[in-house]
Design an enzyme around this catalytic site. Structure first.
Site, PDB file in Angstrom:
ATOM      1  N   GLY A  61       0.801  -1.219   0.000  1.00  0.00           N
ATOM      2  CA  GLY A  61       0.000   0.000   0.000  1.00  0.00           C
ATOM      3  C   GLY A  61       0.834   1.270   0.000  1.00  0.00           C
ATOM      4  N   SER A  62       0.200   2.363   0.433  1.00  0.00           N
ATOM      5  CA  SER A  62       0.811   3.694   0.362  1.00  0.00           C
ATOM      6  C   SER A  62       1.949   3.859   1.369  1.00  0.00           C
ATOM      7  CB  SER A  62      -0.256   4.748   0.651  1.00  0.00           C
ATOM      8  OG  SER A  62       0.347   5.996   0.905  1.00  0.00           O
ATOM      9  N   THR A  63       2.955   4.652   0.972  1.00  0.00           N
ATOM     10  CA  THR A  63       4.071   4.939   1.881  1.00  0.00           C
ATOM     11  C   THR A  63       3.616   5.783   3.077  1.00  0.00           C
ATOM     12  OG1 THR A  63       4.736   6.895   0.623  1.00  0.00           O
ATOM     13  CG2 THR A  63       5.829   4.847   0.080  1.00  0.00           C
ATOM     14  N   VAL A  64       2.427   6.373   2.986  1.00  0.00           N
ATOM     15  CA  VAL A  64       1.865   7.103   4.126  1.00  0.00           C
ATOM     16  C   VAL A  64       1.641   6.134   5.304  1.00  0.00           C
ATOM     17  CG1 VAL A  64      -0.131   8.476   4.882  1.00  0.00           C
ATOM     18  CG2 VAL A  64       0.869   8.884   2.651  1.00  0.00           C
ATOM     19  N   GLY A  65       1.598   4.833   5.005  1.00  0.00           N
ATOM     20  CA  GLY A  65       1.437   3.817   6.042  1.00  0.00           C
ATOM     21  C   GLY A  65       2.492   3.894   7.131  1.00  0.00           C
TER      22      GLY A  65
END
Lengths: 132, 400
Positions: A61-65
């Site tokens: 998923g997103s690197t915002v994770g």
């Protein structure tokens, strides 16, 4: 039973294993305020990762994770440690910025769900199977 | 294990503060995961994860902590688009609570010495590496442009890893930094003329269909493209990166590293029919009327804005029309009088932001655009229908 892995973020911790056979997305997949997995259809959907030794193959998923892990830590809802088969950028960065012990290169299929584990840097020891 | 210089070891021991220490820990962990043998000095950084819509409270807290603990950039660093226009956010309907948090994000970056120009086209505003330079960029279209068109070298960084490179001046040597990973592995024969930003975007979609079944997406070698403008290349980079996830390609005669390689033997072709199918896919037949018109994914350059002004001059738009670009390009448009012409038509500038990262989910039903990338995020993240048209037809759609 022991396993030796690669230290992504060092630390000494004991806790109960919560094992997922599927990759985990922290951004959108875990509620940062409750620590509950909210991804639809995920094997851990509805389970709370807080205080658990979270065992899963790899992140997705997103690197915002990475920031979601940090938020979980600030909210006191983070896992106590993370064990991966193969760590990737999102989980590794999340563990470092949140100071969550993390080990990878572990055959995670051998770790029983609910087992009591002790992690000391790269060494994982099985203290007790979940037999009750 | 990487051997550190005495300066790096001191940084790891905390001599340059907690933020730099944590940043170096991040890079060393990535070096371990990806088996990098050294840390390379970088000359430029571009950080994604700027919109509060994506960062949320978690990201804001982290950035604030890094700034509070003395984080300070070591190299020229710019930002990806933010969630709003910093000056014009109220007129564009951004809620004040969102604006307040977005400003706190930008302030945290500013305190660390980041140039808070928010754009997906850093190469248009002076963050422009030269051939062979190692850099750490995040925005996927800019990463592709830097590697392929400029011949600089960067992986597709996440927000936190790019920030870590900014605060230390290093990146681990793996992936696109190494020659062997930049080598083309698949020839794509383009059997039809490709002209204009929309057509180049559709080519990216068509190529993604050809490599969809491959676990490791190859660096493609594209034959049959005789010329390509900056605008066409930036559109192609955005589409290719969005739909295939790759960060590099070669076009013989156009991209600089193509002269190092021979055409790969493995070959697929893209026909005129397949290109038309790609366009149709982003242009599903639907009854939803267009209520949002958007140009500027990636951010527009000055010639594109000049063309919009020429077409809109003396006319009135009939639909909500956003023109997204960077602040420095907008200022050039102000100087040239283009801004006045465009705003008199009723179209609006949404500077510093874009239709991918602004919090516009639920605002509109159907968007017209020339950008294949914008179509992808409109239908997934923002749940809009899309109409995918050539650049000038998009402007005509706003007037209809």
């Amino acid at each position: 039973m022991n396993w030796h892995g690669r230290v992504i973020f060092e630390g000494i911790v004991s806790g109960k294993a919560l094992v997922s056979s599927q990759p985990v997305s922290f951004f959108g997949g875990v509620d940062p305020d409750s620590g509950i997995v909210v991804e639809k259809g995920h094997p851990l959907e509805g389970k709370c990762i807080s205080g658990m030794v979270l065992v899963f193959p790899t992140g997705k998923g997103s690197t915002v994770g990475s920031y979601t892990l940090y938020r979980l830590k600030k909210n006191g809802k983070a896992p106590s440690a993370i064990i991966n088969a193969q760590a990737e950028t999102i989980t590794a960065v999340g563990c470092i910025i949140s100071e969550i012990p993390c080990v990878d290169s572990i055959p995670i299929g051998e770790i029983p769900d609910g087992a009591q584990l002790h992690i000391e840097n790269g060494l994982i020891s099985l203290l007790r199977n979940n037999l009750e | 294990m990487i051997s550190l210089t005495s300066q790096q070891q001191a940084m790891l021991d905390g001599a340059e503060g907690k933020a730099a220490q944590k940043a170096l820990q991040i890079l060393l962990a990535l070096a371990k995961i990806y088996q990098a043998e050294e840390l390379l000095p970088v000359s430029s950084v571009q950080i994604a994860g700027v919109s509060y819509d994506n960062l949320g409270e978690a990201g804001l807290e982290y950035l604030t902590e890094m700034a509070d603990s003395g984080g300070r950039v070591k190299v020229f660093t710019t930002l990806n688009p933010a969630g709003m226009d910093r000056e014009n956010w109220q007129a564009l309907g951004i809620p004040p609570d969102f604006a307040r948090q977005q400003i706190r994000v930008l302030d945290a970056f500013a305190r660390m010495g980041v140039v808070t120009t928010c754009t997906c086209t850093p190469y248009l505003v002076g963050n422009l590496p030269v051939f062979g330079e190692h850099i750490a960029w995040s925005e996927s279209s800019a990463v592709c442009y830097a590697n392929a068109v400029l011949g600089a070298r960067t992986n597709r960084e996440g927000g936190p890893s790019a920030l870590a490179s900014a605060l230390t001046g290093f990146t681990p040597a793996y992936g696109m930094h190494l020659e062997e990973n930049r080598r083309p592995a698949l020839t794509v024969m383009v059997e039809t003329g490709i002209h204009g930003t929309q057509s180049f975007g559709a080519l990216g979609v068509s190529i993604s269909r050809k490599v969809a079944h491959l676990a490791n997406k190859p660096v493609v070698w594209i034959e049959g493209i005789l010329s390509a403008s900056l605008e066409e290349l930036k559109s192609f980079c955005a589409s290719l990166a969005t739909y295939t996830g790759t960060a590099m390609f070669h076009i013989p005669g156009i991209t600089p590293e193509s002269s190092r390689y021979l055409r790969p033997e493995a070959c697929v072709s893209v026909s005129r029919k397949e290109l038309e199918e790609a366009c149709r896919e982003l242009n599903p037949i639907q009854d939803t009327p267009v209520d949002f018109v958007s140009l500027g994914c990636p951010h527009l350059d000055l010639p594109e804005i000049a063309r919009i002004a020429e077409i809109l001059s003396g006319k009135k738009v009939k639909k909500e029309f956003w023109i997204t670009t960077s602040r420095p390009v907008k200022q050039m448009a102000d100087q040239m009088g283009y801004t006045r012409i465009i705003e008199e038509s009723g179209a609006r500038f949404a500077t510093d932001t874009c239709c991918v990262v602004a919090p516009i989910k639920g605002w509109f039903n159907c968007m017209a655009t020339d950008s294949a990338k914008a179509c992808y995020y409109a239908s997934s993240k923002n749940q809009m229908e899309t109409v995918f048209l050539p650049f000038e037809d998009v402007i005509q759609e706003a007037l209809r």
